[in-house]
Design a protein around this motif. Structure first.
Motif, PDB file in Angstrom:
ATOM      1  N   ARG A 146      37.914  48.526  39.980  1.00 17.46           N
ATOM      2  CA  ARG A 146      39.033  47.933  39.307  1.00 17.46           C
ATOM      3  C   ARG A 146      40.269  47.803  40.156  1.00 17.46           C
ATOM      4  O   ARG A 146      40.515  48.862  40.860  1.00 17.46           O
ATOM      5  N   PRO A 150      42.468  41.132  41.735  1.00 15.96           N
ATOM      6  CA  PRO A 150      41.158  40.854  41.603  1.00 15.96           C
ATOM      7  C   PRO A 150      41.199  39.311  42.178  1.00 15.96           C
ATOM      8  O   PRO A 150      39.940  39.081  42.504  1.00 15.96           O
ATOM      9  N   CYS A 155      34.630  38.485  42.027  1.00 16.99           N
ATOM     10  CA  CYS A 155      34.538  39.334  41.035  1.00 16.99           C
ATOM     11  C   CYS A 155      33.420  39.638  40.296  1.00 16.99           C
ATOM     12  O   CYS A 155      32.464  38.546  40.269  1.00 16.99           O
ATOM     13  N   PRO A 174      40.684  35.332  37.510  1.00 16.57           N
ATOM     14  CA  PRO A 174      39.569  35.918  37.354  1.00 16.57           C
ATOM     15  C   PRO A 174      39.549  36.574  36.255  1.00 16.57           C
ATOM     16  O   PRO A 174      40.435  36.939  35.519  1.00 16.57           O
ATOM     17  N   ASP A 177      38.746  42.629  36.216  1.00 16.05           N
ATOM     18  CA  ASP A 177      39.258  42.863  37.444  1.00 16.05           C
ATOM     19  C   ASP A 177      38.470  43.800  38.282  1.00 16.05           C
ATOM     20  O   ASP A 177      38.821  44.484  39.162  1.00 16.05           O
ATOM     21  N   GLN A 178      37.194  43.469  37.912  1.00 11.63           N
ATOM     22  CA  GLN A 178      35.941  44.335  38.744  1.00 11.63           C
ATOM     23  C   GLN A 178      35.544  43.817  39.872  1.00 11.63           C
ATOM     24  O   GLN A 178      35.089  42.504  39.809  1.00 11.63           O
ATOM     25  N   VAL A 179      35.494  44.257  41.234  1.00 10.68           N
ATOM     26  CA  VAL A 179      35.070  43.798  42.421  1.00 10.68           C
ATOM     27  C   VAL A 179      34.090  44.536  43.010  1.00 10.68           C
ATOM     28  O   VAL A 179      34.054  45.840  42.889  1.00 10.68           O
TER      29      VAL A 179
END
Length: 365
Positions: A146, A150, A155, A174, A177-179
């Protein structure tokens, strides 16, 4: 702090580390060494990653090399000094991420393969990552981190069970918020299915293709320390974070604090070191010099009253009296004359000599 002998081997898993890139965003530092071999908190960056792999109980590691491949074997040898079994595979033509993974397929022995990008500094819990991969019976598990912004990255959304649902390109808004954090666990059969002999990208081809085919892609999501060391600013920050103990490593034997001074360095009593500064072997830091979050490679010399902040100074380089470096890179063997002022983003190439006062950003000269 742990040592290799404290960790029993993790059965059924081995690691692949991708270290073949040319590190162009880090030039001029990478003109003399591959990015994973640049001194970071006193040792080649790859040492920190390998130390964490060994601390997770994984003992067999394959390095996928290309650019200046010999530097890895010369330094690490067979890996026994770190309690590892290292094997090297040289990539003779650029194969991209998945292509490089496929290129080592014939060397793999274990059912689970942890894959690392060799320029990522991460605090992910590797045993937990592997454990979740196995518990979910995933084909591939991706470490997803996270981040506050992002929109700078593509993502990777997941559903309530942690299953990856899409791979989205960079967008101003996006949905999550996960990359992609550049660390994966592959079931070995999946690697065998990657096309061989040509460039293949995990992000653009392999993962989307697996998702379309119905394969189980799991996302291991956390907020652990994570930094891509691909730029000079990030490299300086990562080295400082390792010295201060903010970033995780098993390679410093507990030597964390405001500065790290290697053997043979000479530091004047009136000089100040802080912010996670590293002073390499045989460096000289003269009176009233002030260093904060600075990284000095071996043999660098900093003359009286110089100020170095968030900057990297290459091996054998000289920083003149009263010179200011802030967010700058001075490569190996360069000489920056007295009274210069090198600010955010300036890069001085190897062997270049700047005369006293030759470069300034202020008008008060």
């Amino acid at each position: 702090m742990t040592s290799p002998d404290d960790h029993a081997p993790t059965s059924g898993a081995e690691a692949v580390v991708l270290v073949g890139g040319r590190g162009t965003r880090l030039r001029p530092l990478t003109l003399s060494a591959p990015k994973p071999m640049l001194p970071t908190a006193g040792v080649p960056f790859l040492t920190h990653l390998l130390s964490r792999i060994r601390a997770a109980g994984i003992t067999r590691v394959i390095l996928s090399t290309s650019y200046r491949a010999e530097t890895f074997t010369e330094y690490f040898g067979d890996g026994s000094g770190m309690g590892l079994e290292l094997e090297y595979v040289v990539e003779h033509e650029p194969l991209d991420t998945a292509g490089a993974i496929r290129n080592v397929a014939d060397r793999l022995r274990e059912p689970d393969v942890l894959v690392f990008n060799g320029d990522i500094l991460s605090g992910v819990d590797l045993p937990a990552l592997l454990g979740e991969h196995r518990a979910d019976a995933a084909d591939v598990t991706l470490h997803l981190v996270r981040v506050d912004d992002p929109g700078r990255f593509g993502c990777v959304p997941t559903d309530e069970d942690g299953r990856v649902t899409a791979f989205l390109e960079k967008t101003p808004n996006p949905p999550v918020d996960q990359v992609n954090a550049g660390c994966y666990v592959f079931r070995r059969e999946v690697i065998d299915g990657i096309p061989g002999g040509r460039p293949v990208s995990v992000e653009r081809e392999t993962f989307p293709g697996l998702l379309e085919s119905g394969a189980r892609l799991h996302g291991y999501v956390d907020s652990s320390y994570w930094l891509d060391l691909g730029t000079p600013a990030a490299f300086a920050r990562g080295s400082a974070d390792l010295v201060r103990g903010v970033a995780p490593t098993e390679a410093l034997d507990g030597r964390v604090g405001e500065s790290l001074v290697l053997p043979g360095a000479s530091i004047a009593e009136s000089a100040s070191l802080g912010g996670g500064t590293t002073v390499g072997a045989d460096c000289v830091v003269s009176e009233r010099a002030a260093l904060s979050a600075a990284t000095l490679f071996d043999g660098a010399r900093v003359e009286a009253g110089a100020e170095i902040t968030d900057s990297v100074v290459g091996a054998g380089a000289v920083i003149g009296a009263g010179t200011v470096l802030r967010g700058a890179v001075v490569a190996d063997g360069a000489v920056v004359g007295a009274g210069c002022e090198l600010l955010e983003g300036v890069r001085v190439w190897p062997g270049v000599e700047l005369p006293a006062g030759g470069v300034r950003f202020s008008h008060d000269c």
